[in-house]
Write an enzyme that holds these catalytic residues in place. Structure first.
Site, mmCIF file in Angstrom:
data_model
loop_
_atom_site.group_PDB
_atom_site.id
_atom_site.type_symbol
_atom_site.label_atom_id
_atom_site.label_comp_id
_atom_site.label_asym_id
_atom_site.label_seq_id
_atom_site.Cartn_x
_atom_site.Cartn_y
_atom_site.Cartn_z
ATOM 1 C CE LYS A 10 -17.785 -9.961 -8.124
ATOM 2 N NZ LYS A 10 -18.873 -9.045 -7.947
ATOM 3 C CG ASP A 136 -18.800 -14.263 -6.215
ATOM 4 O OD1 ASP A 136 -19.595 -14.777 -7.025
ATOM 5 O OD2 ASP A 136 -18.958 -13.129 -5.718
HETATM 6 P P1 ATP Z 1 -19.002 -10.121 -2.900
HETATM 7 O O1 ATP Z 1 -18.833 -9.232 -4.092
HETATM 8 O O2 ATP Z 1 -18.487 -11.542 -3.117
HETATM 9 O O3 ATP Z 1 -20.332 -10.071 -2.252
HETATM 10 P P2 ATP Z 1 -17.743 -8.154 -1.306
HETATM 11 O O4 ATP Z 1 -16.649 -7.589 -2.139
HETATM 12 O O5 ATP Z 1 -19.020 -7.378 -1.270
HETATM 13 O O6 ATP Z 1 -18.011 -9.621 -1.805
HETATM 14 P P3 ATP Z 1 -15.884 -8.881 0.758
HETATM 15 O O7 ATP Z 1 -14.901 -7.776 0.725
HETATM 16 O O8 ATP Z 1 -15.508 -10.143 0.087
HETATM 17 O O9 ATP Z 1 -17.278 -8.371 0.163
HETATM 18 O O10 ATP Z 1 -16.227 -9.155 2.295
HETATM 19 C C1 ATP Z 1 -17.467 -9.412 2.852
HETATM 20 C C2 ATP Z 1 -17.306 -9.802 4.314
HETATM 21 O O11 ATP Z 1 -16.521 -10.996 4.429
HETATM 22 C C3 ATP Z 1 -16.570 -8.748 5.138
HETATM 23 O O12 ATP Z 1 -17.480 -7.965 5.845
HETATM 24 C C4 ATP Z 1 -15.634 -9.527 6.071
HETATM 25 O O13 ATP Z 1 -16.011 -9.494 7.425
HETATM 26 C C5 ATP Z 1 -15.694 -10.987 5.599
HETATM 27 N N1 ATP Z 1 -14.330 -11.485 5.242
HETATM 28 C C6 ATP Z 1 -13.796 -12.641 5.599
HETATM 29 N N2 ATP Z 1 -12.568 -12.806 5.090
HETATM 30 C C7 ATP Z 1 -12.295 -11.712 4.380
HETATM 31 C C8 ATP Z 1 -11.173 -11.293 3.603
HETATM 32 N N3 ATP Z 1 -10.074 -12.035 3.478
HETATM 33 N N4 ATP Z 1 -11.257 -10.097 2.996
HETATM 34 C C9 ATP Z 1 -12.391 -9.348 3.106
HETATM 35 N N5 ATP Z 1 -13.456 -9.689 3.831
HETATM 36 C C10 ATP Z 1 -13.427 -10.859 4.470
#
Ligand code: ATP
Length: 300
Positions: A10, A136
């Site tokens: 998203k 989310d």
């Molecule tokens: P948001 O926008 O919801 O804050 P994000 O895109 O910034 O999320 P993500 O890529 O969802 O961040 O990942 C954040 C942390 O979650 C990572 O540092 C990772 O260690 C942990 N994590 C656990 N499971 C997963 C997964 N399936 N994919 C990515 N990260 C994961």
């Protein structure tokens, strides 16, 4: 049986923080939009007990710290399923990038486990369980264009946002969501995006007004820490974006374009330059219809 699912990222077309709550969370108002950038998840039953996850990203956990395992475990515990599972996660959504990749993976896993074991949970019932994994996750089960309030879990579906071309670029840095919220001075924000005006624009199908109302208060924390985000935004605007903004807590930046040629030129410039490491040319994904229709049309 093996199931294949698409876990879609998203972006936030608008992101406002109203206040910090006593429990440490923040009250938010966000306009969410799913984009055609996805991880692939394959789920199959296995003769070995437990959940075995394999992924193409070496540094991600493969135990219950991974949101995929947590999502599968949540449903399997509730329904007393002892069958083993083999899950393969191929990540294409950049990690810790403000694109809700982990939440999207969790949502797709809920949908997949529900289908694999014939649990017959509705989309709303999956969304209710999803919030236990992350704020989310309910939105990532819903997908499409939506207004998210509360901690992000109070959702109102909106009509499909006017279609524009999306260029997405992530600089070679990781930004922790916790760092951004910890450093946000929610009470001292001088300006707030007009989320109501943006929602109105979407309801009226007014692309110009929608992009004019783009705003993300988290830029006040992330951009001073990582000025490269501003450089990417400027690059997109020079290339003819109708607007450009950071998504979520960053550091991903997206530019919206009404002409495909300009989007392609911006994509090329960023892909060949050194500001960003991951660059994508993509579109909005429009959810719609029931979960069963989405499954039939291979939209998951
Ligand atoms: P948001 O926008 O919801 O804050 P994000 O895109 O910034 O999320 P993500 O890529 O969802 O961040 O990942 C954040 C942390 O979650 C990572 O540092 C990772 O260690 C942990 N994590 C656990 N499971 C997963 C997964 N399936 N994919 C990515 N990260 C994961």
């Amino acid at each position: 049986m093996e199931l294949k699912l698409k876990a879609m990222a998203k972006i936030n077309l608008g992101l406002d923080v109203l206040r910090r709550r006593d429990d440490g969370y923040h009250d938010l108002r966000m306009v969410m939009q799913t984009i055609y950038l996805y991880d692939r998840i394959e789920i199959a039953e296995s003769n070995e007990p437990g959940i075995r996850l394999v992924t193409n990203v070496g540094y991600l956990p493969v135990n219950e710290d991974n949101l995929v395992c947590r999502a599968a475990r949540l449903l399997m515990d509730e329904f007393g399923i002892e069958q083993g599972l083999r899950i393969r996660l191929r990540k294409y959504i950049p990690v810790a990038a403000g694109l809700a990749g982990g939440s999207a993976d969790a949502a797709a896993t809920l949908v997949g486990v529900n289908r694999l074991f014939g649990l017959k949970l509705s989309r709303e019932e999956l969304m209710k369980r999803g919030v236990k994994i992350g704020a989310d996750v309910p939105y990532c089960v819903m997908r499409g264009t939506a207004l998210a309030e509360g901690i992000g879990d109070v959702l109102t579906r909106l009509p499909n946002a006017p279609d524009l071309h999306v260029v997405l670029a992530k600089p070679p840095i990781h930004v922790s969501t916790a760092f951004v919220y910890k450093n946000l001075r929610a009470d001292e924000l001088k300006t707030h995006p007009d989320i109501d005006a943006q929602v109105r624009a979407i309801r009226e199908g007014d692309a110009r007004a929608m992009v004019e109302q783009m705003g993300n208060v988290l830029e006040t924390v992330t951009i001073p820490a990582y000025p490269v985000i501003d450089e990417i935004k400027a690059c997109m605007m020079r290339a003819g974006a109708v607007n450009a903004m950071m998504s979520g807590s960053g550091p991903s930046v997206f530019g919206l374009f009404d002409e495909e040629d300009r989007a392609k030129a911006a994509y090329k410039e960023l892909a060949e330059g050194s500001l960003a490491r991951n660059v994508y040319l993509t579109r909005f994904f429009h959810a719609g219809g029931t979960a069963a229709e989405a499954a039939r049309r291979n939209l998951w």
